[in-house]
Structure formats: structure tokens, C-alpha cells
Design a protein around this motif. Structure first.
Motif, PDB file in Angstrom:
ATOM      1  N   PRO A  75     -46.872 -42.440 -26.279  1.00 64.00           N
ATOM      2  CA  PRO A  75     -46.280 -43.485 -27.117  1.00 64.00           C
ATOM      3  C   PRO A  75     -44.788 -43.661 -26.848  1.00 64.00           C
ATOM      4  O   PRO A  75     -44.101 -42.708 -26.468  1.00 64.00           O
ATOM      5  CB  PRO A  75     -46.503 -42.968 -28.549  1.00 64.00           C
ATOM      6  N   SER A  76     -44.296 -44.840 -27.071  1.00 65.53           N
ATOM      7  CA  SER A  76     -42.877 -45.120 -26.849  1.00 65.53           C
ATOM      8  C   SER A  76     -42.000 -44.485 -27.922  1.00 65.53           C
ATOM      9  O   SER A  76     -40.812 -44.268 -27.706  1.00 65.53           O
ATOM     10  CB  SER A  76     -42.631 -46.629 -26.794  1.00 65.53           C
ATOM     11  N   ASP A  77     -42.584 -44.167 -29.071  1.00 68.26           N
ATOM     12  CA  ASP A  77     -41.801 -43.623 -30.189  1.00 68.26           C
ATOM     13  C   ASP A  77     -41.943 -42.098 -30.319  1.00 68.26           C
ATOM     14  O   ASP A  77     -41.957 -41.559 -31.421  1.00 68.26           O
ATOM     15  CB  ASP A  77     -42.199 -44.301 -31.497  1.00 68.26           C
ATOM     16  N   LEU A  78     -41.994 -41.411 -29.189  1.00 68.15           N
ATOM     17  CA  LEU A  78     -42.068 -39.948 -29.211  1.00 68.15           C
ATOM     18  C   LEU A  78     -40.843 -39.378 -29.925  1.00 68.15           C
ATOM     19  O   LEU A  78     -39.753 -39.951 -29.837  1.00 68.15           O
ATOM     20  CB  LEU A  78     -42.075 -39.398 -27.785  1.00 68.15           C
ATOM     21  N   PRO A  79     -41.013 -38.232 -30.577  1.00 70.85           N
ATOM     22  CA  PRO A  79     -39.837 -37.562 -31.145  1.00 70.85           C
ATOM     23  C   PRO A  79     -38.820 -37.220 -30.057  1.00 70.85           C
ATOM     24  O   PRO A  79     -39.143 -37.203 -28.860  1.00 70.85           O
ATOM     25  CB  PRO A  79     -40.417 -36.285 -31.765  1.00 70.85           C
ATOM     26  N   LYS A  80     -37.607 -36.916 -30.465  1.00 69.84           N
ATOM     27  CA  LYS A  80     -36.504 -36.631 -29.537  1.00 69.84           C
ATOM     28  C   LYS A  80     -36.756 -35.381 -28.692  1.00 69.84           C
ATOM     29  O   LYS A  80     -36.453 -35.338 -27.510  1.00 69.84           O
ATOM     30  CB  LYS A  80     -35.195 -36.471 -30.327  1.00 69.84           C
ATOM     31  N   THR A  81     -37.330 -34.341 -29.313  1.00 62.64           N
ATOM     32  CA  THR A  81     -37.545 -33.063 -28.627  1.00 62.64           C
ATOM     33  C   THR A  81     -39.032 -32.863 -28.376  1.00 62.64           C
ATOM     34  O   THR A  81     -39.850 -33.090 -29.269  1.00 62.64           O
ATOM     35  CB  THR A  81     -36.995 -31.900 -29.488  1.00 62.64           C
ATOM     36  N   ILE A  82     -39.363 -32.407 -27.169  1.00 63.16           N
ATOM     37  CA  ILE A  82     -40.768 -32.197 -26.822  1.00 63.16           C
ATOM     38  C   ILE A  82     -40.929 -30.828 -26.176  1.00 63.16           C
ATOM     39  O   ILE A  82     -40.217 -30.480 -25.221  1.00 63.16           O
ATOM     40  CB  ILE A  82     -41.284 -33.293 -25.869  1.00 63.16           C
ATOM     41  N   LEU A  83     -41.859 -30.053 -26.710  1.00 66.13           N
ATOM     42  CA  LEU A  83     -42.226 -28.748 -26.168  1.00 66.13           C
ATOM     43  C   LEU A  83     -43.408 -28.980 -25.231  1.00 66.13           C
ATOM     44  O   LEU A  83     -44.442 -29.493 -25.661  1.00 66.13           O
ATOM     45  CB  LEU A  83     -42.609 -27.792 -27.291  1.00 66.13           C
ATOM     46  N   ILE A  84     -43.273 -28.590 -23.964  1.00 59.94           N
ATOM     47  CA  ILE A  84     -44.261 -28.961 -22.951  1.00 59.94           C
ATOM     48  C   ILE A  84     -44.935 -27.743 -22.337  1.00 59.94           C
ATOM     49  O   ILE A  84     -44.282 -26.781 -21.932  1.00 59.94           O
ATOM     50  CB  ILE A  84     -43.602 -29.782 -21.830  1.00 59.94           C
ATOM     51  N   GLY A  85     -46.258 -27.834 -22.237  1.00 55.97           N
ATOM     52  CA  GLY A  85     -47.061 -26.861 -21.508  1.00 55.97           C
ATOM     53  C   GLY A  85     -48.093 -27.610 -20.700  1.00 55.97           C
ATOM     54  O   GLY A  85     -48.359 -28.784 -20.953  1.00 55.97           O
ATOM     55  N   GLY A  86     -48.690 -26.943 -19.720  1.00 55.68           N
ATOM     56  CA  GLY A  86     -49.759 -27.588 -18.970  1.00 55.68           C
ATOM     57  C   GLY A  86     -49.770 -27.197 -17.505  1.00 55.68           C
ATOM     58  O   GLY A  86     -49.080 -26.276 -17.069  1.00 55.68           O
ATOM     59  N   ILE A  87     -50.560 -27.931 -16.757  1.00 55.68           N
ATOM     60  CA  ILE A  87     -50.718 -27.644 -15.336  1.00 55.68           C
ATOM     61  C   ILE A  87     -50.696 -28.948 -14.543  1.00 55.68           C
ATOM     62  O   ILE A  87     -50.953 -30.013 -15.107  1.00 55.68           O
ATOM     63  CB  ILE A  87     -52.020 -26.851 -15.059  1.00 55.68           C
ATOM     64  N   GLU A  88     -50.361 -28.904 -13.339  1.00 59.93           N
ATOM     65  CA  GLU A  88     -49.705 -27.868 -12.604  1.00 59.93           C
ATOM     66  C   GLU A  88     -48.203 -28.028 -12.746  1.00 59.93           C
ATOM     67  O   GLU A  88     -47.702 -29.139 -12.782  1.00 59.93           O
ATOM     68  CB  GLU A  88     -50.087 -27.926 -11.133  1.00 59.93           C
ATOM     69  N   THR A  89     -47.497 -26.901 -12.765  1.00 61.21           N
ATOM     70  CA  THR A  89     -46.049 -26.898 -12.983  1.00 61.21           C
ATOM     71  C   THR A  89     -45.321 -27.844 -12.034  1.00 61.21           C
ATOM     72  O   THR A  89     -44.484 -28.640 -12.455  1.00 61.21           O
ATOM     73  CB  THR A  89     -45.484 -25.473 -12.784  1.00 61.21           C
ATOM     74  N   HIS A  90     -45.648 -27.759 -10.748  1.00 65.02           N
ATOM     75  CA  HIS A  90     -44.898 -28.494  -9.727  1.00 65.02           C
ATOM     76  C   HIS A  90     -45.382 -29.923  -9.528  1.00 65.02           C
ATOM     77  O   HIS A  90     -44.782 -30.678  -8.753  1.00 65.02           O
ATOM     78  CB  HIS A  90     -44.953 -27.734  -8.395  1.00 65.02           C
ATOM     79  N   VAL A  91     -46.437 -30.325 -10.234  1.00 62.46           N
ATOM     80  CA  VAL A  91     -46.964 -31.684 -10.065  1.00 62.46           C
ATOM     81  C   VAL A  91     -46.855 -32.443 -11.390  1.00 62.46           C
ATOM     82  O   VAL A  91     -45.829 -33.053 -11.674  1.00 62.46           O
ATOM     83  CB  VAL A  91     -48.428 -31.669  -9.546  1.00 62.46           C
ATOM     84  N   CYS A  92     -47.887 -32.386 -12.204  1.00 67.50           N
ATOM     85  CA  CYS A  92     -47.930 -33.199 -13.425  1.00 67.50           C
ATOM     86  C   CYS A  92     -46.862 -32.812 -14.440  1.00 67.50           C
ATOM     87  O   CYS A  92     -46.249 -33.681 -15.056  1.00 67.50           O
ATOM     88  CB  CYS A  92     -49.322 -33.136 -14.051  1.00 67.50           C
ATOM     89  N   VAL A  93     -46.631 -31.520 -14.625  1.00 69.76           N
ATOM     90  CA  VAL A  93     -45.605 -31.096 -15.584  1.00 69.76           C
ATOM     91  C   VAL A  93     -44.240 -31.572 -15.098  1.00 69.76           C
ATOM     92  O   VAL A  93     -43.489 -32.217 -15.841  1.00 69.76           O
ATOM     93  CB  VAL A  93     -45.627 -29.562 -15.786  1.00 69.76           C
ATOM     94  N   ARG A  94     -43.914 -31.284 -13.863  1.00 68.28           N
ATOM     95  CA  ARG A  94     -42.613 -31.653 -13.302  1.00 68.28           C
ATOM     96  C   ARG A  94     -42.373 -33.159 -13.359  1.00 68.28           C
ATOM     97  O   ARG A  94     -41.311 -33.623 -13.778  1.00 68.28           O
ATOM     98  CB  ARG A  94     -42.531 -31.146 -11.863  1.00 68.28           C
ATOM     99  N   GLN A  95     -43.345 -33.944 -12.918  1.00 68.79           N
ATOM    100  CA  GLN A  95     -43.169 -35.399 -12.912  1.00 68.79           C
ATOM    101  C   GLN A  95     -43.021 -35.949 -14.336  1.00 68.79           C
ATOM    102  O   GLN A  95     -42.212 -36.848 -14.581  1.00 68.79           O
ATOM    103  CB  GLN A  95     -44.330 -36.071 -12.194  1.00 68.79           C
ATOM    104  N   THR A  96     -43.786 -35.401 -15.265  1.00 65.45           N
ATOM    105  CA  THR A  96     -43.681 -35.828 -16.662  1.00 65.45           C
ATOM    106  C   THR A  96     -42.294 -35.512 -17.215  1.00 65.45           C
ATOM    107  O   THR A  96     -41.678 -36.342 -17.895  1.00 65.45           O
ATOM    108  CB  THR A  96     -44.764 -35.138 -17.522  1.00 65.45           C
ATOM    109  N   VAL A  97     -41.813 -34.317 -16.933  1.00 64.74           N
ATOM    110  CA  VAL A  97     -40.487 -33.901 -17.408  1.00 64.74           C
ATOM    111  C   VAL A  97     -39.420 -34.873 -16.914  1.00 64.74           C
ATOM    112  O   VAL A  97     -38.594 -35.353 -17.700  1.00 64.74           O
ATOM    113  CB  VAL A  97     -40.183 -32.454 -16.958  1.00 64.74           C
ATOM    114  N   TYR A  98     -39.420 -35.182 -15.637  1.00 61.42           N
ATOM    115  CA  TYR A  98     -38.380 -36.064 -15.104  1.00 61.42           C
ATOM    116  C   TYR A  98     -38.506 -37.479 -15.671  1.00 61.42           C
ATOM    117  O   TYR A  98     -37.493 -38.121 -15.977  1.00 61.42           O
ATOM    118  CB  TYR A  98     -38.380 -36.048 -13.582  1.00 61.42           C
ATOM    119  N   ASP A  99     -39.727 -37.961 -15.849  1.00 62.61           N
ATOM    120  CA  ASP A  99     -39.899 -39.297 -16.438  1.00 62.61           C
ATOM    121  C   ASP A  99     -39.464 -39.324 -17.902  1.00 62.61           C
ATOM    122  O   ASP A  99     -38.853 -40.297 -18.356  1.00 62.61           O
ATOM    123  CB  ASP A  99     -41.348 -39.765 -16.294  1.00 62.61           C
TER     124      ASP A  99
END
Length: 176
Positions: free
Chosen positions: A88-112
């Protein structure tokens, strides 16, 4: 700006914890155990919870351990590596992230999500990859770029604030 985690402005995001993917992930049991703890903390602190699944028609659903804990929380299907575009576009300011794979989906999501000016905590004990080196390089790159790397226990203690009351007792039982 405060460095403290404000539970009123924080959400949890679990990326692609699907059994078919998890079956080849380094430290699968740790990732799942810590993801379940994170879900329990999200419930305890009434944090919004977002769960993505990468092409579930091919890779299956979120693992049963997490599904048992999340109940009827809807899962968000995606066919992109980054989860940012399906959130959603209205995500809270802070997000705690877990998941797989660290270097693919997690990393790309973090940067976006950083492009959306979110404060992100990648929980190092709730992320992994198929091989240790890719995981370590993903964590190292994000850390060097100023992404906060933490753990379920560390953010949990940050959110609980004080050592008393019924919520504190429930909190302790989650971390056991």
C-alpha cells in the motif's frame, strides 16, 4: 528525529517465506522460528503485518508455521522481485523486514522502500539466502548504504520500553 521505534508508526513485512523457497535456504529453521516470533510481536504491539508471496501458483504458499500464526492476515501475491510496488502507498514510516532471499527480494524491496523515505530495519535473524555468501554480501551492502540491520529480540526490547505489566509478561513468553 528519534532513533526509537514508535509502535504507532511501525509495520512488519515478511517477504516470500514460502515452503518451496525455504526448502533450499541456509538456516531455514532459524528464519522460520524468528519470523513466527516477529509475527507474535506484531500482534502484541498491534503492528500492521504485510506478507508477500512470489508467484504462489508456482512456488506455493507461505510456510505452515507462519500461516498458523498469522491467521487470516491477507497475503499479497507478486511476480516482481521487489515487494514495494504491491504494498500500500500509505505504509507506516518504519518497517521491520524479514524474508528471503536477502540479496534478491529483500534487498530490492529495501532500496525501493527507501525511495519512499521509509525507515527500514532488516532483521538479520529473519533473512537468509540459498548460500551464506550471498546472504552476507546482501547484509553487508545494505549496512554500508545505511540500512539498519537488527534482530527480532533487539527491536522487541526497543518496543516494550518498560519491564512491567501484562504486556511485558506476554513479551517474555514470545522471546522464550
Amino acid at each position: 528525529m528519534s532513533w526509537r521505534i514508535d509502535t504507532q508508526k511501525t509495520a512488519v513485512l515478511l517477504i516470500d517465506l514460502q515452503e518451496k523457497l525455504l526448502s533450499v535456504i541456509e538456516d531455514r529453521d532459524r528464519v522460520v522460528h524468528k519470523a513466527v516470533q516477529l509475527v507474535k510481536l506484531a500482534k502484541l504491539f498491534s503492528l500492521p503485518l504485510y506478507i508477500t508471496e512470489q508467484v504462489p501458483e508456482k512456488l506455493g504458499l507461505t510456510c505452515k508455521e507462519v500461516l498458523e500464526e498469522v491467521g487470516d492476515t491477507p497475503r499479497i501475491w507478486k511476480n516482481t522481485f521487489s515487494a514495494a510496488s504491491v504494498l500500500p502507498s500509505d505504509l507506516p514510516k518504519t518497517i521491520l523486514i524479514g524474508g528471503i532471499e536477502t540479496h534478491v527480494c529483500v534487498r530490492q524491496t529495501v532500496y525501493d522502500l527507501r525511495m519512499r523515505e521509509k525507515v527500514l530495519y532488516v532483521l538479520g535473524d529473519v533473512v537468509s539466502s540459498r548460500n551464506r555468501l550471498d546472504h552476507q554480501l546482501g547484509i553487508e551492502e545494505m549496512r554500508q548504504d545505511g540500512v539498519l540491520i537488527s534482530s527480532v529480540e533487539a527491536v522487541g526490547w526497543e518496543m516494550i520500553v518498560k519491564a512491567e505489566g501484562e504486556i511485558f509478561k506476554k513479551f517474555l513468553s514470545i522471546l522464550k
